[in-house]
Every structure is written in C-alpha cells, then in structure tokens.
Design an enzyme around this catalytic site. Structure first.
Site, PDB file in Angstrom:
ATOM      1  N   GLU A   1      53.137  38.617  39.038  1.00 20.15           N
ATOM      2  CA  GLU A   1      52.085  38.711  38.015  1.00 20.15           C
ATOM      3  C   GLU A   1      51.576  40.145  37.986  1.00 20.15           C
ATOM      4  OE1 GLU A   1      47.737  36.855  36.670  1.00 20.15           O
ATOM      5  OE2 GLU A   1      48.749  36.082  38.456  1.00 20.15           O
TER       6      GLU A   1
ATOM      7  N   ASN B   1      49.021  38.935  31.659  1.00 23.52           N
ATOM      8  CA  ASN B   1      47.872  38.243  31.066  1.00 23.52           C
ATOM      9  C   ASN B   1      47.532  38.835  29.703  1.00 23.52           C
ATOM     10  OD1 ASN B   1      46.618  36.377  33.283  1.00 23.52           O
ATOM     11  ND2 ASN B   1      47.178  38.282  34.336  1.00 23.52           N
TER      12      ASN B   1
ATOM     13  N   GLU C   1      50.562  34.977  29.956  1.00 25.08           N
ATOM     14  CA  GLU C   1      49.556  34.016  30.419  1.00 25.08           C
ATOM     15  C   GLU C   1      48.319  34.091  29.528  1.00 25.08           C
ATOM     16  OE1 GLU C   1      48.566  34.428  34.507  1.00 25.08           O
ATOM     17  OE2 GLU C   1      50.630  34.255  35.229  1.00 25.08           O
TER      18      GLU C   1
ATOM     19  N   ASP D   1      46.840  29.531  31.767  1.00 21.23           N
ATOM     20  CA  ASP D   1      46.179  29.944  33.003  1.00 21.23           C
ATOM     21  C   ASP D   1      44.876  29.163  33.210  1.00 21.23           C
ATOM     22  OD1 ASP D   1      45.838  31.307  35.312  1.00 21.23           O
ATOM     23  OD2 ASP D   1      45.362  33.243  34.389  1.00 21.23           O
TER      24      ASP D   1
ATOM     25  N   GLU E   1      47.367  28.751  42.070  1.00 16.78           N
ATOM     26  CA  GLU E   1      46.803  30.070  42.322  1.00 16.78           C
ATOM     27  C   GLU E   1      45.883  30.031  43.552  1.00 16.78           C
ATOM     28  OE1 GLU E   1      46.134  32.340  38.216  1.00 16.78           O
ATOM     29  OE2 GLU E   1      45.013  30.451  38.273  1.00 16.78           O
TER      30      GLU E   1
END
Length: 800
Positions: A580, A635, A667, A697, A754
C-alpha cells in the site's frame, strides 16, 4: 367521357341546368362567406357559423341536385321516394358540417384540404342517396369508373375551394373559392349522371311514398328560398357584427389616440398597419407618410435625413426575424436626448405590435434612488449595503489563484477633532480621507464608508504577490497620516487597520468583516497607526495552519513528499502479494510531518488533487520495477472523485509507467460513495472496465457497507483496524471479522485485515479464513528503496 357528354347534351333541359347552376353558385358564395365568418370566430360562435354554413351548403347541394334532376328526362315516367329524398338532404348537411369542422381545426393546408375533401364526399353521398330515391320502371346500372371519377372531382375541387378560401379573406380569393366549390358540385353531379344506364323493366312498380316531378319542383323552390333566407339571416348577422366592430374600432381609435405610449402595428412583412400620433412624435416621424409603408423604407428615409443611427437593413431583419420566431424584443433607445423603452410583441397570425414608452424621468429617478440607497451621502463612497454586495460579488468571482483581502479602517483621534472643531470640519476631513483612500486602491478594489470614522476596503487581485496586502496596508497608513489643511486648520490623524483574508479567514462577508474587526482592535491595542492580520487566538493554531498551507503549496514544487510502502501479506502462503502506497512529507525545517496533520488540509484546499496525482504516478513507476506477482494499492480521496480528469489521470499514470492495469488497486472509503453515488459508481465502473481493481477501505465503519457491495462489484474489502485490534479480547469484534470474511468468501471478494500487530491476531485471522493481512506485525511503512528487502527477508526479520 363520351358517355358523360352524351348524357349532358341529349338527356337534360338546359334551361333547368342553368337554373341549377345559378342556385349552386349562390349557395357556394354564401357558404364561402360563412366559412370566413366561422374562421374569424371562436368557441360557441364558431360552432353557430359552422352550422349555418352546413345548412346553406347542404341545401345548395341538394337543390342543385334535384333542379338538375328535373332537367333530366330519362324517357319514362319517374317519381322520387320521399324518405330517401329527405335523407339525402340530411346527408348533405351533416357531412358538410363534419368537413367544415375539420377544415377549421388549424391553419395547416393539409388539414384544410382534408376538410374540403370530406365536404366533397358529402356531395357524393347526397347525390347517390338522391339517385336511390329515383323510382322509374327501369333498373339503374352504374359505371364504376365514372362513379369513382365523380367522387374524385367533388373531393378535389372542394378541397381546393377551402384551401383558397382559408388563404385570405378578400374579394379575389372569395370569388375563386366560390367558383371552385361550384365546379366541385356541378362536375360531380353531371359526371355521376353520365355513369347512369337505364335498363327498362316493366316489373318494377313505384312506391306509394313517391313524389312527382312537379311536387319536387315546389320543394326545390322551397329549398332555394331557404338558401336565400339563411343567406339573408347571415347577412343581417354579419351587418350587426360589422356595426359592433365599427363601434369597437371607434373606441379603439379613441383609446390609441389618447395613450401616453406610442404604438405601431406591423404585418408579417414589416408593413405599418396602425399607429398613433404619440408614436410619430416620439420617434421623430411627424410630417412623413407612415400608413401602409414598409418599416425599412421609413428607416432608410430617416437614415438619409440623419435621424437614424445604425444599419436600417440589419435592424429591420432582426425585428422581422424575432417576430417570425415568436420572440419578444425589449430595448431602450435614445431619441432627441430622451430614453425610450421599446417592446416588440409578436402577434398571432404574423407581424408584431411595438410600444414606445418615454422612461427618461423614471430612469433618472431610479438611478438616483439606487445611488442614494447604496452610497454614503457625505463622501459619495459605497455604504455598508453596497460594500457587502461588492464583497459578495468578489467572493463569487475569486479563484484559487486570486487574492482577496478585507480591510477595516478606523481613524485615530477623529472624535477629538470633530468635538473640538465642529462637525463641518469633521465632515470635510472625512471627505478628504475618502479621496485619499480612493487614490490608494486600484479599479478592481472597493472603498466604502461604513459609518462615522469607519471605512472598509476590499482588495481583489489576480496572480499577485502575497505581500501586496501588506504593501497596500502600509501605503494607506502612510497616506492617511499625512497632514490635512481643512478650513485653515492643520490637522493630523492616523489610521488603524485590521485585515482578514479569503478564504483562509472566512468565505462569507459577515465572517470576514468580523475577523477584520478583531484584527483592527489588535492594531489599536498595539499602539494605533498600524495594521494587523487576523490571527485566531488570538489563535496561534490558525496562524500555524495558514503557514502550513503555504508550506504545503510550496512542498509540491520543492519535492518534499515521498511515497512509503507497507506490505500486504497473503495469509495462507505468508508471502507479500502487494504494497500500500502511503505519502510522507519531509519538511525542510520541521522534519517528517504525519499525514494526519496535512492530508485534511490538502483536501480542504483542493491540493489533494495535485498531490494525489503525484502519488499515483510515483507508485505506478515504483511498482513497475517489482516482481510481476506483487501489486500496488493507492488511496483515493473523496475530493479526487470530484475531479473530472480522474480516469484520464489513472490511464496516464499506467501508460507512463508501463504497469499493467490489473496490478493497480485503488482504495476508496464509503464517504466517496456518499457524495454522488450515481456519478461515482459510473467512474468506478469505467476504471474497473480497463482492468484496475477497486477496494473498499475501512469496511464496517459506515452506515451502508452492505448496500455498497450490492451496487458495485468490489475486488477487495478491507476490515477496519478498530475490529482487528480487539480481535483477541472482544467477542463482538471476532463475530464481525468472522461475518466479513464469510461474506467475502460467499461473494468471491478478497478480504484484507488492517492493523495486525500480534501473532495472536494473525493466527485468528488465518483460522477465520481472512485472505490477506497488513500491519506493524509485518512492517511499518518503509521508503521505496527498502521494498526489495521487505520482499526478500522472512517475516520474522522484517518486524520493526
């Protein structure tokens, strides 16, 4: 054709043929006249005129038929069945009424022609019904071809008659329409008679309900008189209507002649139909002929006399085009120093009516009232009302690259001068201060007097230096502080200034004025004769935030941002399958700044769009050098979804880096879907359409997570760290994780947990069937240079 001519020449009495034709012409003339009356009427009145017209036309057709039948001698004694004869009259009236009604539905030529054709069919219906009433010792044999021709003649000529009649109500068109309707009736009758062949048959007997030709003559005469009687009634009604119209015209002429406005009526071609004297006076057209003239000719005459500015042809074409398009034109023109409001109103049927109103005094009064309502009576500067309007306008126009500042000014020690030297000196001083303020600002700025010794300035500039606000404030302090010579008195006053900035300090006038006023009090507290910017707290945090925003804007140019990567491991194989991408800010003075401190600010200011594009490009470039089975997740902010170029930016990043689309995972959070669900889903489908994978997310923290899974086929759902952190200690967190992983299995969606920080959490996730895991147990986010190490070392050695 020979059969028709032979019938007409050898089997008819020409005297009676001429009589029938005369009756037909008379009835046709009255019928066409009544059509015009019906067309000019509406509602119930139109229905009455149509009924009268149908009666006249029906009787005329019927009378013509039977007078012509009297002229016909078939060579044997004949009679007419009374009931059928009367039915033929009813047919003539009823079908004519239907045809006239259709013709008057609208002004289209096709509709009028259809109505006329129906009238022609009515003529045929009456004729052949009337022939059924003929009783003689013979059988009637019809020639089908000639019968068809007779119907066509009647329909075509009747249609042409109504089309011509509807075109215009004048003598020429009325005579032409009358002739065509007469031809329709007569041509049909004699053509139809030519289709008859009598075959003697002594076995046929005459019905008792028959009428002899002599009696029929009487009935025909009655019908003819009925036509004349109805015509007389129609003429009387028309005369009465004409009298009423004349009276109305007199009243209308009187009203138009006494109007304070000028009025002129034009036809569709621009010819003057009607005008009053006020019009010719206002437009300086007295002494020149106007009635019946084309407007273009009048304009050209005035142009040659120097009384018209502009191009007459261009103006004329514009007005005529607007009238044809049904558009109302309103304009203000000037004649002999007077302002005229001209309104061109299209009228039904073509043309337009123009009204002319002298609004000179009204304009002056309105301008004076408006000026007084928005300006200070003493200094003639904008007052608080106009200042607020100008500030609102500036706030609407301001762009991100523009600079808008609000200054609140207060004269120092003005009260002492006003009290000691009097109001006249104080007023003169205020006027001079207003003049000097006007010299300090540009044409884009606004200076206002809010009341007493309070003034305000709105500074608006595009792409100017940030120091321009401070420079203007310093210039005002210096300029206002210079000595004044008022009424023989040497006066010195200072000024204190408070400044607020938009949008940093506020986005509406009230907020900006309030904060500029707070800054003004600070300037006074600091000794007067100076300026201060608004500071919250005053508020050190707001000041720091302003500085941070300035640094944030500069950081993009100084390349102070860096992309860090945190591994995402496959739970079953315990290997890294993705990273990520997470942005970090290495400030030149403050060091590493947490995203929590600058991401919200970037979203609020819109800088997140530019920053997000850079992160996306950098992450794709970095990932292109990784193994093919390792993906990258980036993201996306809700603000980025408002950018119409989002899809193009993603495609450009993939193309520039050479990274396959399936290796990029975007995301989003539920807040993205909340702002405009339909538009957002369309963008997501487009992204997924060319191979990019979409991840939801922070799953489970919003209100509608399950509904989003139904609305879009997400590739992955990420279980929020709040559930994972309490996985081993709270049963409800365990139940939620179990439900989400089970849902992912059922829907074929990858699940990623997560915030995994302990082996116990990792073991529980493996047991529940979670697909992927991410957290400090495996690694903190690391610079791109350490991705290789995170891929090559065993998990236990990567823990930091």
């Amino acid at each position: 054709m020979y059969q028709v001519l032979n019938c007409l020449v050898t089997e008819h009495d020409w005297r009676l043929v001429v009589l029938g034709g005369t009756i037909c012409w008379l009835a046709s003339a009255v019928a066409i006249s009544l059509v015009h009356r019906a067309r000019a009427s509406q509602g119930r009145t139109r229905a009455i005129w149509v009924g009268l017209d149908a009666a006249v036309g029906g009787c005329g057709i019927w009378a013509t038929h039977f007078v012509a039948m009297l002229a016909y001698y078939p060579g044997a004694g004949a009679g007419y069945n009374i009931p059928i004869t009367l039915i033929s009259l009813i047919f003539a009236m009823a079908i004519s009424a239907v045809g006239l009604g259709i013709a008057l539905l609208d002004d289209r030529r096709s509709t009028v022609a259809m109505g006329g054709a129906v009238v022609g069919i009515g003529v045929a219906a009456m004729h052949y019904t009337g022939m059924m009433a003929l009783e003689i010792p013979a059988r009637i044999v019809w020639s089908p071809g000639i019968v068809l021709v007779s119907v066509v003649f009647g329909s075509v000529f009747a249609a042409m008659a109504l089309v011509v009649a509807m075109r215009r109500d004048d003598r020429r068109h009325t005579l032409a329409a009358t002739a065509l309707l007469t031809v329709a009736i007569v041509s049909h009758h004699f053509t139809a008679m030519g289709a008859v062949t009598l075959v003697p048959d002594p076995t046929l007997v005459t019905d008792e309900l028959t009428i002899a030709p002599a009696a029929l003559s009487f009935l025909t005469a009655v019908a003819a008189f009925a036509i004349l009687g109805i015509s007389l009634v129609a003429a009387m009604l028309d005369r009465r209507s004409s009298t009423e119209l004349h009276q109305q015209k007199v009243l209308l002429d009187s009203a138009i002649g006494n109007m304070s406005q000028g009025l002129c009526m034009f036809d569709a071609e621009g010819r003057i139909l009607l005008f009053n004297e006020r019009y010719s006076e206002m437009m300086d057209r007295t002494g020149m002929p106007l009635q019946g003239r084309m407007l273009i000719d009048v304009l050209q005459d005035q142009k040659s006399n120097g009384k018209w500015d502009g191009d007459p042809d261009e103006f004329f074409n514009m007005v005529v085009a607007a009238a044809k398009g049904g558009e109302t034109l309103t304009r203000v023109v000037t004649r002999n120093g007077r302002s005229m409001r001209v309104v061109d109103q299209p009228k039904k049927g073509g043309g337009w009516v123009a009204t002319f109103e002298d609004i000179t005094e009204w304009q002056q009064a309105q301008e004076q009232i408006s000026h007084m309502a928005r300006h200070d009576a003493l200094t003639n500067l904008p007052n608080r009302t106009l200042f607020r309007e100008q500030l609102e306008k500036a706030l609407r126009l301001v762009k991100r690259s523009d600079q808008l500042a609000v200054f609140c000014l207060d004269l120092d020690h003005f009260k002492e001068i006003n009290d000691s030297l009097g109001h006249p000196v104080g007023d003169a001083l205020l006027k001079e201060v207003a003049r000097r303020l006007g010299e300090c600002v540009t044409e884009h700025d606004t200076v206002a007097r809010l009341g007493g010794d309070e003034f305000a300035v709105v500074q608006f500039c595009s792409d100017c230096d940030p120091s321009a606000v401070a420079l203007l404030a310093s210039h005002i302090v210096e300029k206002i502080g210079e000595p004044y010579d008022i009424g023989g008195h040497q006066l010195v006053v200072g000024v204190s200034i408070g400044i607020s900035l938009a949008p940093e300090d506020g986005k509406n006038p009230d907020e900006l004025l309030k904060k500029a006023d707070l800054a003004l009090y600070r300037a006074k507290a600091d000794g007067r004769g100076t300026y201060r910017f608004f500071e919250t707290g005053m508020d050190a945090r707001a000041q720091a935030r302003r500085i941070l925003e300035l640094d944030l804007r500069a950081a993009l140019q100084r390349r102070e941002f860096e992309v860090y990567y945190q591994p995402i491991r496959d739970v079953a194989s315990d290997r890294v399958v993705a990273f990520e991408a997470l942005v970090r800010w290495n400030h030149s003075l403050r060091g590493l700044i947490s995203p929590v401190n600058f991401i919200p600010l970037a979203e609020e200011t819109g800088l997140i769009v530019q920053l997000g594009d850079w992160v996306l490009r950098q992450a794709c470039t970095d990932a292109a050098g990784w193994p093919q089975d390792v993906d990258v997740a980036v993201n996306l902010s809700p603000v980025q979804f408002k950018n119409p170029n989002l899809v193009a930016s993603v495609k450009a990043a993939l193309q520039a880096s050479g990274l396959p689309a399936h290796r990029l995972e975007l995301e989003i959070t539920e807040s993205v879907l909340l702002q405009n669900s339909a538009a957002t889903l369309a963008v997501l489908h487009e992204l997924r359409g060319f191979g990019v994978r979409i991840s939801l997310d922070d799953f489970g923290t919003g209100y509608s997570s399950l509904s989003y899974l139904r609305s879009f086929p997400f590739d992955k759902i990420k279980i929020d760290r709040s559930f994972v952190s309490e996985l081993a200690t709270r049963d409800d967190s365990m139940a939620i994780v179990r439900a989400v992983t089970g849902l992912g299995k059922s829907l074929g969606i990858v699940t990623t947990a997560e915030g995994v920080e302990t082996e116990a959490q990792f073991d529980l996730l493996r047991r529940e069937g979670c697909t992927q895991a991410q957290g400090y147990l495996f690694s903190k986010p690391r610079p791109a240079a350490e991705v290789g190490a995170m891929l090559s070392r065993p998990r236990a050695r990567i823990v930091a």
